[in-house]
Write a protein that holds these residues in place. Structure first.
Motif, short mmCIF file in Angstrom:
data_model
loop_
_atom_site.label_atom_id
_atom_site.label_comp_id
_atom_site.label_asym_id
_atom_site.label_seq_id
_atom_site.Cartn_x
_atom_site.Cartn_y
_atom_site.Cartn_z
N HIS A 10 26.07 8.05 -12.00
CA HIS A 10 26.14 7.39 -13.31
C HIS A 10 24.85 6.60 -13.49
CE1 HIS A 10 30.43 8.30 -13.68
NE2 HIS A 10 30.44 8.09 -12.38
N VAL A 11 24.06 6.98 -14.48
CA VAL A 11 22.77 6.35 -14.72
C VAL A 11 22.76 5.84 -16.17
CG1 VAL A 11 20.28 6.65 -14.73
CG2 VAL A 11 21.67 7.93 -13.10
N PRO A 12 22.94 4.55 -16.40
CA PRO A 12 22.92 4.02 -17.76
C PRO A 12 21.54 4.13 -18.40
CG PRO A 12 23.93 2.46 -16.25
CD PRO A 12 23.28 3.52 -15.42
N ARG A 22 23.16 12.22 -26.38
CA ARG A 22 23.46 13.58 -25.90
C ARG A 22 22.17 14.37 -25.69
NH1 ARG A 22 28.71 15.78 -26.76
NH2 ARG A 22 27.69 17.75 -27.24
N GLN A 23 21.21 14.23 -26.61
CA GLN A 23 19.94 14.95 -26.48
C GLN A 23 19.19 14.48 -25.22
OE1 GLN A 23 17.42 14.61 -29.90
NE2 GLN A 23 15.83 15.89 -29.04
N TYR A 24 19.13 13.19 -25.02
CA TYR A 24 18.45 12.64 -23.85
C TYR A 24 19.15 13.07 -22.56
CZ TYR A 24 16.03 9.24 -20.92
OH TYR A 24 15.27 8.65 -19.95
N ALA A 25 20.48 13.02 -22.56
CA ALA A 25 21.24 13.40 -21.38
C ALA A 25 21.05 14.88 -21.05
CB ALA A 25 22.72 13.08 -21.58
N ARG A 26 20.97 15.75 -22.09
CA ARG A 26 20.71 17.18 -21.84
C ARG A 26 19.34 17.37 -21.18
NH1 ARG A 26 23.34 17.88 -26.82
NH2 ARG A 26 21.36 17.90 -27.92
N MET A 27 18.36 16.63 -21.65
CA MET A 27 17.02 16.72 -21.06
C MET A 27 17.06 16.30 -19.59
SD MET A 27 14.10 14.78 -20.07
CE MET A 27 14.57 13.21 -20.70
N LEU A 28 17.73 15.20 -19.29
CA LEU A 28 17.86 14.75 -17.91
C LEU A 28 18.57 15.79 -17.05
CD1 LEU A 28 18.84 10.99 -18.33
CD2 LEU A 28 16.74 11.90 -17.34
N ALA A 43 27.42 18.85 -16.78
CA ALA A 43 27.01 17.50 -17.18
C ALA A 43 27.76 17.02 -18.42
CB ALA A 43 25.50 17.46 -17.44
N THR A 44 28.09 15.75 -18.41
CA THR A 44 28.74 15.10 -19.56
C THR A 44 28.04 13.76 -19.80
OG1 THR A 44 30.38 13.96 -18.19
CG2 THR A 44 31.00 16.13 -19.06
N VAL A 45 28.30 13.17 -20.96
CA VAL A 45 27.79 11.83 -21.27
C VAL A 45 28.95 11.01 -21.82
CG1 VAL A 45 27.01 12.35 -23.62
CG2 VAL A 45 25.86 10.56 -22.31
N SER A 46 28.93 9.70 -21.55
CA SER A 46 29.98 8.83 -22.06
C SER A 46 29.38 7.47 -22.41
CB SER A 46 31.08 8.64 -21.02
OG SER A 46 30.58 8.06 -19.85
N PRO A 47 30.00 6.76 -23.33
CA PRO A 47 29.54 5.40 -23.63
C PRO A 47 29.74 4.51 -22.40
CG PRO A 47 31.07 6.17 -25.33
CD PRO A 47 31.12 7.15 -24.19
N GLU A 48 28.84 3.58 -22.19
CA GLU A 48 28.92 2.71 -21.01
C GLU A 48 30.23 1.92 -20.98
OE1 GLU A 48 26.02 -0.25 -18.56
OE2 GLU A 48 26.01 -0.46 -20.73
N SER A 55 31.75 13.52 -23.05
CA SER A 55 31.35 14.58 -23.99
C SER A 55 30.54 15.61 -23.21
CB SER A 55 30.49 14.02 -25.12
OG SER A 55 31.22 13.10 -25.88
N ARG A 56 31.02 16.86 -23.23
CA ARG A 56 30.31 17.94 -22.55
C ARG A 56 28.95 18.14 -23.21
NH1 ARG A 56 30.86 21.84 -19.21
NH2 ARG A 56 33.05 21.81 -18.74
N LEU A 57 27.90 18.36 -22.40
CA LEU A 57 26.55 18.54 -22.93
C LEU A 57 26.20 20.00 -23.18
CD1 LEU A 57 24.67 16.01 -20.65
CD2 LEU A 57 25.42 15.68 -23.02
#
Length: 86
Positions: A10-12, A22-28, A43-48, A55-57
């Motif tokens: 988990h990297v905030p 979501r765009q930034y998380a896809r790049m990472l 990979a997924t992303v979620s609010p802190e 949310s699936r990327l």
């Protein structure tokens, strides 16, 4: 003997809105996906402040030949396999 265990990191980070996050998380995920131990398709992303909502990327739909779609989730174009340089 069982294979290696899977873990999640988990990297905030900050972003102006969910779409940018979501765009930034896809790049990472794509950058880290160059490592053979990393599975960017999952990979997924979620609010802190609500980490239980993921949310699936990526689409990750199973395609012919055992490949998976590597386009962003909810894409409108036909599914595609993105060549990896592993």
């Amino acid at each position: 003997m069982a294979g290696p265990s899977r873990f999640v990191v988990h990297v905030p980070f900050t972003a102006p809105d969910r779409a940018e996050a979501r765009q930034y998380a896809r790049m990472l995920a794509r950058v880290l996906g160059r490592l053979p131990e990393v599975d960017p398709a999952e990979a997924t992303v979620s609010p802190e402040d609500d980490q239980s909502v993921h949310s699936r990327l990526f689409c990750d739909r199973l395609l012919s030949g055992g490949h998976r779609c590597a386009l962003r989730a909810e894409h409108e174009a036909p599914c595609a396999v993105v060549e990896s340089d592993r």
